[in-house]
Write an enzyme that holds these catalytic residues in place. Structure first.
Site, PDB file in Angstrom:
ATOM      1  N   LYS A 289       0.847  -1.194   0.000  1.00 28.79           N
ATOM      2  CA  LYS A 289       0.000   0.000   0.000  1.00 28.79           C
ATOM      3  C   LYS A 289       0.885   1.247   0.000  1.00 28.79           C
ATOM      4  CE  LYS A 289      -3.877   2.095   2.565  1.00 28.79           C
ATOM      5  NZ  LYS A 289      -4.718   2.015   3.773  1.00 28.79           N
TER       6      LYS A 289
ATOM      7  N   SER B 227      -9.798   2.295   2.738  1.00 27.50           N
ATOM      8  CA  SER B 227      -8.867   2.993   1.876  1.00 27.50           C
ATOM      9  C   SER B 227      -7.907   2.077   1.105  1.00 27.50           C
ATOM     10  CB  SER B 227      -8.034   3.970   2.700  1.00 27.50           C
ATOM     11  OG  SER B 227      -7.208   3.279   3.618  1.00 27.50           O
TER      12      SER B 227
ATOM     13  N   SER C 284     -10.293   0.030   6.879  1.00 25.81           N
ATOM     14  CA  SER C 284      -9.621   0.187   5.587  1.00 25.81           C
ATOM     15  C   SER C 284      -8.954  -1.066   5.029  1.00 25.81           C
ATOM     16  CB  SER C 284      -8.567   1.288   5.666  1.00 25.81           C
ATOM     17  OG  SER C 284      -9.175   2.545   5.568  1.00 25.81           O
TER      18      SER C 284
END
Lengths: 95, 489
Positions: free
Chosen positions: B78, B158, B182
């Site tokens: 990420k 997210s 997330s």
């Protein structure tokens, strides 16, 4: 809870985010909506309840008070938009 | 041999160990897949050269008999994790051109265990969002589509790019971070497994901070076993993060197949929310049945302060964010909008560099922390947070773990998202309480909606009891036999 434009202007200034009058208008509505919604927290009986300070029960560790890093000034300023001689450069703040 | 992009981490590990496969072959297959699926916008930065270099180094190590827990396994990271000399954006314009000169502790641990990095995945700006709609780089797209509908769906957020990369067979696993859901919400939206560990299990050092008392890194994979393997490589005490827990990291794979016999599972009645689709409720009932059939006992429990979790979260998280994001000022890294006046330079830089959702949260955070409002908002929210954590503590007197739906709906359209920020926040209604209490939670894909979209179940466990969470997750995975995959991927 409703927020007025002047309050939005004040908190934008505190947060150092420039906002136009138009944005302040829109934000007053949006932020006011969110604040009105969070106000339901007032319903919760919190008499005698300690505010949470640490989510997991543990003691913060301390370490030896010795230098463990350093001498990397060039690396530290490497990503700066402006730097000189190992320093960050900002607009003049003193006359 | 099966398609190399379909392998689980466990399968790839076995093939690599037997010498039937090299990391270089495995990595090349993922790189080709990644480069062929750019329409999903899963990656902000692809690092194919670095990946192949790391894969070769892994093969060399293996030849010498040195193997780590993720030896030769290609994964996506990420873009909230700082990676040495590789662009790190947090999905924000304000971090333009930022190349850290250090490596986050989690990626350091993973690379030490032999992992290969494929690239940096897309995310909501500063991890603030539930739909990957706030990324400066445009949102990642969900590889899944509803039956008979050509519209693009969000992968959740997210960690949406990570979810899309794993579900779209571009990486065997990916790291995510979870502040309010997330990891678990995008995992549920894309039909993969996502695990948020206990707060403190993984070091936060070198992860771009959003809300420091809530943020936690974890794995996103295509199986529960893979999450167990990956967490083992990510976790561990780190002197550089004073909140990282100095306790042993167990072998999470051990006991994974131990089953749920003898366990008591709580079913919180407050998680039956208004307007929840029938399909989610049915899935939840099915999950209860699966666990009972495998010998678990289920009991209804009460977590009375559940409805206050979201409003408490939307005070605590923005407050911490407003403080953490103060560092983006045009001086130390990233974007700078020039001005002759220092304050004006700050204000212009932050006005241009932050997107609308980030500004909204920083302003809310600034407001609730400002003089005269601190007690009414922030302090009250932290007291409510204690209440929420106490609800769970109460439950642990009676149950070993808790079963809930992961999300109140399946993935929604990227073109037609909830227009009201509050409606968007409701996505995290089942996941946020877990962050507020610092507990581990896993989302496991368990079924499809009538439209053919994946839905997930969530298992919540006691602090540092990821092993039980994973074991129950494995039982759900076995019972669900979820083998659907997005068409064309």
């Amino acid at each position: 809870m409703s927020l007025d434009k002047a309050t939005v202007a004040r908190i934008s200034r505190l947060a150092r985010i420039a906002t136009t009058e138009e944005e302040q208008e829109r934000l007053a509505g949006e932020l006011g909506g969110i604040l009105a919604w969070v106000e339901q927290l007032g319903e919760v009986d919190t008499d005698g309840v300690e505010p949470m300070t640490s989510v997991v029960e543990m003691l913060l560790k301390s370490r030896e008070d010795v230098v463990s890093d350093g001498g990397i000034a060039d690396d530290v300023v490497r990503n700066a938009p402006k730097s000189a001689h190992g320093f960050f450069v900002v607009p003049k703040v003193v006359e | 041999m099966t398609d190399l992009t379909d392998l689980s981490i466990a399968q790839a590990r076995d093939l690599l160990a037997k010498g039937d496969l090299s990391s270089k072959e495995l990595t090349q297959a993922q790189v080709t897949s990644m480069e062929g699926k750019r329409e999903l916008n899963a990656f902000i930065t692809e690092t194919p050269d670095k990946a192949l270099e790391m894969a070769e180094a892994s093969d060399t190590r293996r030849a010498k008999g040195e193997t780590g827990k993720l030896e030769g396994i290609p994964v996506a990271i990420k873009d909230l994790f700082c990676t040495k000399d590789v662009l790190t954006t947090a999905g924000s314009h304000i971090l333009d051109g930022f190349r850290p000169f250090y490596e986050s502790s989690v990626t350091t641990n993973m690379f030490r265990e032999g992992a290969v990095m494929l690239g940096k995945t897309n995310l909501d700006e500063f991890a603030m969002g539930s739909g990957n709609l706030t990324s400066y780089y445009g949102g990642a797209i969900n590889p899944w589509r509803a039956k008979g509908d050509n519209r693009n769906l969000v992968p959740g957020g997210s960690s949406g790019g990570s979810a899309s990369a794993v579900a779209g067979r571009m990486a065997l696993g990916a790291t995510g971070t979870d502040t309010g859901g997330s990891i678990r919400q995008p995992a549920a939206f894309t039909g993969i497994v996502g695990l948020k560990p206990t707060y403190g299990r993984c070091s936060r050092w070198g992860i771009v901070a959003f809300a420091s008392s809530l943020d936690q890194a974890g794995p996103m994979t295509r199986s529960v076993r893979d999450s167990a393997i990956m967490l083992g490589a990510m976790a561990g005490h780190d002197p550089k993060d004073s909140t990282s827990a100095d306790i042993a990291v167990p072998d999470f794979e051990e006991g994974l197949n131990g089953g749920v016999k003898g366990l008591t599972i709580g079913i919180p009645k407050e998680y039956r929310v208004d307007g929840m689709p029938e399909e989610i409720e049915t899935l939840w009932q099915q999950g209860i049945k699966w666990l009972e059939e495998q010998g678990a006992r289920t009991v209804e429990i009460s977590l009375p302060h559940t409805k206050y979790a979201l409003p408490a979260y939307y005070i605590v998280a923005p407050a911490e964010a407003s403080s953490n994001l103060a560092r983006y000022d045009g001086v130390k890294f990233g974007l700078r909008v020039e001005s002759d006046d220092l304050t004006e330079m700050y204000e212009k830089t932050r006005a241009e560099g932050f997107g609308a959702e980030v500004k909204r949260r920083v302003l809310i955070g600034t407001y609730v922390l400002s003089a005269g409002y601190y007690d009414a908002y922030y302090l009250q929210a932290q007291k409510v947070r204690t209440r929420i954590a106490d609800d769970f503590k109460q439950a642990w007197q009676q149950v070993d773990a808790i079963l809930t739906p992961a999300t109140p709906s399946a993935a929604f359209s990227a073109d037609d998202p909830p227009s009201d920020p509050l409606a968007m926040y409701l996505n995290d209604v089942f996941t946020v309480p877990v962050n507020l209490a610092g507990l581990p939670g896993i989302s496991v894909p368990a079924g499809l909606t009538g439209d053919g979209l994946p839905m997930g179940l969530q298992v919540i466990g006691k602090a540092f009891d990821e092993a039980t969470v994973l074991r129950i997750g494995q039982s759900l995975e076995d019972a669900a036999g979820f083998d659907a995959r997005p068409e064309g991927y």
